[in-house]
Design a protein around this motif. Sequence first.
Motif, PDB file in Angstrom:
ATOM      1  N   ILE A 109      10.822   8.191 -10.879  1.00  0.00           N
ATOM      2  CA  ILE A 109       9.961   7.264 -10.140  1.00  0.00           C
ATOM      3  C   ILE A 109       8.502   7.658 -10.341  1.00  0.00           C
ATOM      4  N   HIS A 110       7.710   6.687 -10.741  1.00  0.00           N
ATOM      5  CA  HIS A 110       6.278   6.918 -10.957  1.00  0.00           C
ATOM      6  C   HIS A 110       5.527   6.900  -9.628  1.00  0.00           C
ATOM      7  N   CYS A 111       4.602   7.806  -9.497  1.00  0.00           N
ATOM      8  CA  CYS A 111       3.860   7.944  -8.238  1.00  0.00           C
ATOM      9  C   CYS A 111       2.361   8.035  -8.484  1.00  0.00           C
ATOM     10  N   LEU A 112       1.596   7.519  -7.515  1.00  0.00           N
ATOM     11  CA  LEU A 112       0.150   7.732  -7.492  1.00  0.00           C
ATOM     12  C   LEU A 112      -0.147   8.580  -6.260  1.00  0.00           C
ATOM     13  N   PHE A 166      15.239   1.087  -7.023  1.00  0.00           N
ATOM     14  CA  PHE A 166      14.543   0.019  -7.759  1.00  0.00           C
ATOM     15  C   PHE A 166      13.032   0.133  -7.821  1.00  0.00           C
ATOM     16  N   VAL A 167      12.413   0.906  -6.941  1.00  0.00           N
ATOM     17  CA  VAL A 167      10.944   0.904  -6.911  1.00  0.00           C
ATOM     18  C   VAL A 167      10.381   1.447  -8.231  1.00  0.00           C
ATOM     19  N   ASP A 168       9.308   0.825  -8.709  1.00  0.00           N
ATOM     20  CA  ASP A 168       8.720   1.241  -9.987  1.00  0.00           C
ATOM     21  C   ASP A 168       7.539   2.177  -9.814  1.00  0.00           C
ATOM     22  N   LEU A 169       6.706   1.899  -8.832  1.00  0.00           N
ATOM     23  CA  LEU A 169       5.528   2.747  -8.636  1.00  0.00           C
ATOM     24  C   LEU A 169       5.230   2.853  -7.144  1.00  0.00           C
ATOM     25  N   ILE A 170       5.039   4.079  -6.680  1.00  0.00           N
ATOM     26  CA  ILE A 170       4.689   4.313  -5.279  1.00  0.00           C
ATOM     27  C   ILE A 170       3.221   4.734  -5.226  1.00  0.00           C
ATOM     28  N   HIS A 171       2.390   3.897  -4.585  1.00  0.00           N
ATOM     29  CA  HIS A 171       0.941   4.143  -4.595  1.00  0.00           C
ATOM     30  C   HIS A 171       0.472   5.154  -3.551  1.00  0.00           C
ATOM     31  N   ARG A 183       9.054   9.157   5.106  1.00  0.00           N
ATOM     32  CA  ARG A 183       9.935   9.924   4.202  1.00  0.00           C
ATOM     33  C   ARG A 183      11.408   9.570   4.357  1.00  0.00           C
ATOM     34  N   ASN A 184      11.831   9.319   5.618  1.00  0.00           N
ATOM     35  CA  ASN A 184      13.258   9.052   5.837  1.00  0.00           C
ATOM     36  C   ASN A 184      13.694   7.693   5.290  1.00  0.00           C
ATOM     37  N   LYS A 185      12.731   6.880   4.820  1.00  0.00           N
ATOM     38  CA  LYS A 185      13.106   5.560   4.291  1.00  0.00           C
ATOM     39  C   LYS A 185      13.026   5.468   2.770  1.00  0.00           C
ATOM     40  N   VAL A 186      12.589   6.546   2.154  1.00  0.00           N
ATOM     41  CA  VAL A 186      12.440   6.536   0.688  1.00  0.00           C
ATOM     42  C   VAL A 186      13.772   6.174   0.028  1.00  0.00           C
ATOM     43  N   LYS A 187      14.864   6.606   0.624  1.00  0.00           N
ATOM     44  CA  LYS A 187      16.194   6.364   0.032  1.00  0.00           C
ATOM     45  C   LYS A 187      16.525   4.877  -0.122  1.00  0.00           C
ATOM     46  N   TYR A 188      15.896   4.039   0.701  1.00  0.00           N
ATOM     47  CA  TYR A 188      16.212   2.610   0.635  1.00  0.00           C
ATOM     48  C   TYR A 188      15.529   1.870  -0.521  1.00  0.00           C
ATOM     49  N   MET A 189      14.642   2.571  -1.225  1.00  0.00           N
ATOM     50  CA  MET A 189      14.002   1.892  -2.363  1.00  0.00           C
ATOM     51  C   MET A 189      14.144   2.683  -3.660  1.00  0.00           C
ATOM     52  N   ILE A 233      11.043  -8.114 -12.182  1.00  0.00           N
ATOM     53  CA  ILE A 233       9.838  -7.835 -11.391  1.00  0.00           C
ATOM     54  C   ILE A 233       9.673  -6.326 -11.240  1.00  0.00           C
ATOM     55  N   GLU A 234       8.423  -5.892 -11.318  1.00  0.00           N
ATOM     56  CA  GLU A 234       8.077  -4.491 -11.076  1.00  0.00           C
ATOM     57  C   GLU A 234       7.636  -4.388  -9.614  1.00  0.00           C
ATOM     58  N   TRP A 235       8.330  -3.555  -8.841  1.00  0.00           N
ATOM     59  CA  TRP A 235       8.016  -3.447  -7.401  1.00  0.00           C
ATOM     60  C   TRP A 235       7.190  -2.205  -7.112  1.00  0.00           C
ATOM     61  N   HIS A 236       6.062  -2.420  -6.460  1.00  0.00           N
ATOM     62  CA  HIS A 236       5.195  -1.308  -6.083  1.00  0.00           C
ATOM     63  C   HIS A 236       5.159  -1.157  -4.563  1.00  0.00           C
ATOM     64  N   MET A 237       5.375   0.052  -4.093  1.00  0.00           N
ATOM     65  CA  MET A 237       5.202   0.343  -2.672  1.00  0.00           C
ATOM     66  C   MET A 237       3.762   0.805  -2.469  1.00  0.00           C
TER      67      MET A 237
END
Length: 223
Positions: free
Chosen positions: A107-110, A80-85, A71-77, A61-65
């Motif tokens: 990590i890919h970002c939008l 595995f996260v694939d794309l941050i919108h 910011r302090n929670k970015v470390k928890y994903m 599975i591709e997981w998108h946030m």
Amino acid sequence: MIKDNLQKIKASISEEVAIVAVSKTKPIADLQEAYDAGQRIFGENKIQEMAEKFEALPKDIEWHMIGHLQRNKVKYMAHFVDLIHGVDSFKTLKEIDKQAKKHNRVIHCLLQAKIAKEDSKFGLSFDAIEEIITSEELATLENISIVGFMGMATFTDDQQQLEAEFDALKQFFDIQKVKTVRANCALKILSMGMSGDYPLAIKNGSNMIRVGSAIFGSRNYIA
Ligand SMILES: *Cc1c(COP(=O)(O)O)cnc(C)c1O
């Protein structure tokens, strides 16, 4: 039900448009049902909830946030996260880069653009986006890749207003797409459109839609 909903949406749109199944607040069983129907991209807006679902479900599975980032929670994903919108500051990009580096990933970002007229929606002005993607400092972030923009239109039934908001971001995207030359910034994805407005978003250039209730049914509370 979920399978039928997915099929109906797929049948109504071009194959070039990616569907992010927005599964926030929904139980694992619902995601599994969508997975069994062939869905592979899921979107969540809370990092902890997404991490729990990641642990429980198949690993292709591709997981998108899609939610606003703390910011302090970015470390928890970051593993595995694939794309941050929803990236809406340079500071956040730097934090994503730092955490991605620890896992030796890119990590890919939008970048989230503010297109709605409401005060409640997060996002960057077009000027602020341009500043980020042309900045010298961006070149130093080797563990992120900006692959496009995300926008959320105003919550309204006014089709003309929605169309104007989507179109403005599409025009901006097209201009920036040919201007940007950095190794870590190649604009390909335009994430616009949700259950209520995705046909209009696609008509105005979206190639990634974020659809929740039209797939999984309405949510019990506003998330
Ligand atoms: C919840 C959410 C969606 C999906 O909303 P629906 O109206 O249920 O399709 C899309 N994008 C974002 C950013 C969301 O938070």
